[in-house]
Motif scaffolding. Structure first.
Motif, PDB file in Angstrom:
ATOM      1  N   PHE A  83       0.853  -1.180   0.000  1.00 32.53           N
ATOM      2  CA  PHE A  83       0.000   0.000   0.000  1.00 32.53           C
ATOM      3  C   PHE A  83       0.891   1.232   0.000  1.00 32.53           C
ATOM      4  O   PHE A  83       1.820   1.340   0.800  1.00 32.53           O
ATOM      5  CB  PHE A  83      -0.904   0.010   1.231  1.00 32.53           C
ATOM      6  CG  PHE A  83      -1.724   1.271   1.357  1.00 32.53           C
ATOM      7  CD1 PHE A  83      -2.782   1.496   0.494  1.00 32.53           C
ATOM      8  CD2 PHE A  83      -1.434   2.215   2.315  1.00 32.53           C
ATOM      9  CE1 PHE A  83      -3.541   2.649   0.590  1.00 32.53           C
ATOM     10  CE2 PHE A  83      -2.183   3.373   2.424  1.00 32.53           C
ATOM     11  CZ  PHE A  83      -3.248   3.582   1.554  1.00 32.53           C
ATOM     12  N   ASP A 104      -0.242   7.964  -2.667  1.00 34.65           N
ATOM     13  CA  ASP A 104      -1.296   8.051  -3.683  1.00 34.65           C
ATOM     14  C   ASP A 104      -2.416   7.044  -3.437  1.00 34.65           C
ATOM     15  O   ASP A 104      -3.234   6.790  -4.307  1.00 34.65           O
ATOM     16  CB  ASP A 104      -0.728   7.897  -5.090  1.00 34.65           C
ATOM     17  CG  ASP A 104      -0.045   6.550  -5.297  1.00 34.65           C
ATOM     18  OD1 ASP A 104      -0.024   5.725  -4.371  1.00 34.65           O
ATOM     19  OD2 ASP A 104       0.463   6.331  -6.413  1.00 34.65           O
ATOM     20  N   THR A 105      -2.450   6.479  -2.231  1.00 31.88           N
ATOM     21  CA  THR A 105      -3.468   5.508  -1.779  1.00 31.88           C
ATOM     22  C   THR A 105      -3.725   4.413  -2.814  1.00 31.88           C
ATOM     23  O   THR A 105      -4.855   4.110  -3.171  1.00 31.88           O
ATOM     24  CB  THR A 105      -4.806   6.184  -1.401  1.00 31.88           C
ATOM     25  OG1 THR A 105      -5.363   6.806  -2.545  1.00 31.88           O
ATOM     26  CG2 THR A 105      -4.623   7.184  -0.265  1.00 31.88           C
ATOM     27  N   THR A 106      -2.629   3.810  -3.293  1.00 35.20           N
ATOM     28  CA  THR A 106      -2.774   2.700  -4.233  1.00 35.20           C
ATOM     29  C   THR A 106      -2.254   1.418  -3.600  1.00 35.20           C
ATOM     30  O   THR A 106      -1.361   1.437  -2.757  1.00 35.20           O
ATOM     31  CB  THR A 106      -1.995   2.950  -5.536  1.00 35.20           C
ATOM     32  OG1 THR A 106      -0.611   3.131  -5.214  1.00 35.20           O
ATOM     33  CG2 THR A 106      -2.534   4.146  -6.285  1.00 35.20           C
ATOM     34  N   PHE A 107      -2.864   0.328  -4.025  1.00 39.27           N
ATOM     35  CA  PHE A 107      -2.429  -0.988  -3.605  1.00 39.27           C
ATOM     36  C   PHE A 107      -1.725  -1.644  -4.776  1.00 39.27           C
ATOM     37  O   PHE A 107      -2.057  -1.388  -5.934  1.00 39.27           O
ATOM     38  CB  PHE A 107      -3.635  -1.871  -3.225  1.00 39.27           C
ATOM     39  CG  PHE A 107      -4.273  -1.490  -1.938  1.00 39.27           C
ATOM     40  CD1 PHE A 107      -3.827  -2.038  -0.752  1.00 39.27           C
ATOM     41  CD2 PHE A 107      -5.324  -0.589  -1.913  1.00 39.27           C
ATOM     42  CE1 PHE A 107      -4.428  -1.687   0.447  1.00 39.27           C
ATOM     43  CE2 PHE A 107      -5.924  -0.235  -0.717  1.00 39.27           C
ATOM     44  CZ  PHE A 107      -5.471  -0.787   0.464  1.00 39.27           C
ATOM     45  N   GLU A 130     -11.785  -1.740   1.475  1.00 39.48           N
ATOM     46  CA  GLU A 130     -11.475  -0.644   0.547  1.00 39.48           C
ATOM     47  C   GLU A 130     -11.090  -1.193  -0.832  1.00 39.48           C
ATOM     48  O   GLU A 130     -10.159  -0.727  -1.470  1.00 39.48           O
ATOM     49  CB  GLU A 130     -10.345   0.237   1.115  1.00 39.48           C
ATOM     50  CG  GLU A 130     -10.619   0.819   2.476  1.00 39.48           C
ATOM     51  CD  GLU A 130     -11.750   1.839   2.508  1.00 39.48           C
ATOM     52  OE1 GLU A 130     -12.271   2.215   1.449  1.00 39.48           O
ATOM     53  OE2 GLU A 130     -12.103   2.273   3.604  1.00 39.48           O
ATOM     54  N   GLN A 156     -12.279  -0.793  -3.612  1.00 40.35           N
ATOM     55  CA  GLN A 156     -12.388   0.139  -4.734  1.00 40.35           C
ATOM     56  C   GLN A 156     -11.044   0.769  -5.090  1.00 40.35           C
ATOM     57  O   GLN A 156     -10.899   1.357  -6.152  1.00 40.35           O
ATOM     58  CB  GLN A 156     -13.432   1.231  -4.464  1.00 40.35           C
ATOM     59  CG  GLN A 156     -13.003   2.319  -3.512  1.00 40.35           C
ATOM     60  CD  GLN A 156     -13.233   1.973  -2.047  1.00 40.35           C
ATOM     61  OE1 GLN A 156     -13.673   0.885  -1.723  1.00 40.35           O
ATOM     62  NE2 GLN A 156     -12.954   2.913  -1.165  1.00 40.35           N
ATOM     63  N   TYR A 157     -10.042   0.642  -4.222  1.00 40.27           N
ATOM     64  CA  TYR A 157      -8.730   1.215  -4.512  1.00 40.27           C
ATOM     65  C   TYR A 157      -7.839   0.281  -5.330  1.00 40.27           C
ATOM     66  O   TYR A 157      -6.736   0.670  -5.710  1.00 40.27           O
ATOM     67  CB  TYR A 157      -8.008   1.601  -3.219  1.00 40.27           C
ATOM     68  CG  TYR A 157      -8.662   2.779  -2.527  1.00 40.27           C
ATOM     69  CD1 TYR A 157      -8.842   3.983  -3.185  1.00 40.27           C
ATOM     70  CD2 TYR A 157      -9.106   2.678  -1.222  1.00 40.27           C
ATOM     71  CE1 TYR A 157      -9.455   5.053  -2.557  1.00 40.27           C
ATOM     72  CE2 TYR A 157      -9.716   3.744  -0.591  1.00 40.27           C
ATOM     73  CZ  TYR A 157      -9.882   4.930  -1.262  1.00 40.27           C
ATOM     74  OH  TYR A 157     -10.480   5.994  -0.642  1.00 40.27           O
ATOM     75  N   MET A 158      -8.300  -0.919  -5.591  1.00 43.82           N
ATOM     76  CA  MET A 158      -7.513  -1.814  -6.436  1.00 43.82           C
ATOM     77  C   MET A 158      -7.514  -1.282  -7.864  1.00 43.82           C
ATOM     78  O   MET A 158      -8.506  -0.730  -8.334  1.00 43.82           O
ATOM     79  CB  MET A 158      -8.093  -3.236  -6.417  1.00 43.82           C
ATOM     80  CG  MET A 158      -7.903  -3.939  -5.098  1.00 43.82           C
ATOM     81  SD  MET A 158      -8.561  -5.628  -5.130  1.00 43.82           S
ATOM     82  CE  MET A 158      -7.214  -6.461  -5.985  1.00 43.82           C
ATOM     83  N   LYS A 159      -6.399  -1.458  -8.551  1.00 44.06           N
ATOM     84  CA  LYS A 159      -6.325  -1.068  -9.955  1.00 44.06           C
ATOM     85  C   LYS A 159      -7.146  -2.058 -10.764  1.00 44.06           C
ATOM     86  O   LYS A 159      -7.326  -3.213 -10.375  1.00 44.06           O
ATOM     87  CB  LYS A 159      -4.879  -1.062 -10.418  1.00 44.06           C
ATOM     88  CG  LYS A 159      -4.063   0.023  -9.751  1.00 44.06           C
ATOM     89  CD  LYS A 159      -2.647   0.017 -10.237  1.00 44.06           C
ATOM     90  CE  LYS A 159      -1.874   1.133  -9.541  1.00 44.06           C
ATOM     91  NZ  LYS A 159      -0.451   1.013  -9.732  1.00 44.06           N
ATOM     92  N   GLY A 171     -16.312  -1.939   0.201  1.00 43.88           N
ATOM     93  CA  GLY A 171     -15.878  -0.742  -0.484  1.00 43.88           C
ATOM     94  C   GLY A 171     -17.050   0.165  -0.789  1.00 43.88           C
ATOM     95  O   GLY A 171     -18.188  -0.115  -0.428  1.00 43.88           O
TER      96      GLY A 171
END
Length: 176
Positions: A28, A32-35, A78, A80-83, A110
């Motif tokens: 994580f 930029d709050t990305t996984f 969460e 919804q943060y997956m690409k 999410g």
């Protein structure tokens, strides 16, 4: 004797899936709050294809889960943060384990937009998942969520303290 035998059988069956899980790396980035989800390069599953690697891991885990009659569930918050690519790989891996009848499931939490994200990524995801929208807690549920854990410590709130706590929590959520 049955317990010992079952434990040994389970140890033998779980070794390969555990090795597979150890290869998964979930990162994580708070900036930029990305996984990111990746698979370490080792002999068990070496692939540059995330979908294939994740499918291999899920089917290996699923096969063991079926043999040991032990369902496996992954919880993802969460989501919804997956690409999109990662989400697509996850859907494909779960779809394959579902086709094989393996007792593997995912519970993802999410924002409501996840339904569209899933269906945009894989059209069959609408049939693969059950969607349950959960709204805000009622006033009574909110009070209970504050009071119940405190009871374990013999703590009680006055009505005014409860109102203050609920106000603070409400303001925190409005800031998000």
């Amino acid at each position: 004797m049955r317990t010992v035998s079952a434990k040994e059988k389970f140890k033998h069956l779980i070794k390969k899936p555990l090795d597979a899980i150890k290869l998964l790396v979930v990162s994580f980035n708070p900036n930029d709050t990305t996984f990111s989800l990746s698979v370490q390069d080792r002999e068990l599953y070496v692939s540059n294809n995330l979908t294939q690697s994740l499918t291999d891991v899920f089917t290996t885990i699923g096969e063991t889960a079926l043999k040991t009659e032990t369902p496996i569930c992954f919880f993802i918050d969460e989501i919804q943060y997956m690409k999109q690519e990662q989400l697509g790989s996850l859907i494909a891996a779960l779809h394959r384990t579902n086709q094989l009848g393996y007792p593997v499931m995912i519970i993802g939490a999410g924002l409501p937009k996840i339904y569209k994200m899933l269906s945009d990524e894989k059209s069959y995801s609408e049939r693969l998942f059950m969607y349950k929208q959960i709204g805000s807690l009622s006033l009574e549920q909110s009070k209970k969520a504050i009071e119940e854990p405190a009871k374990k410590f013999k703590v009680e709130y006055t009505e005014e303290a409860m109102k203050d706590a609920l106000r603070v929590i409400k303001n925190l959520f409005l800031q998000w």
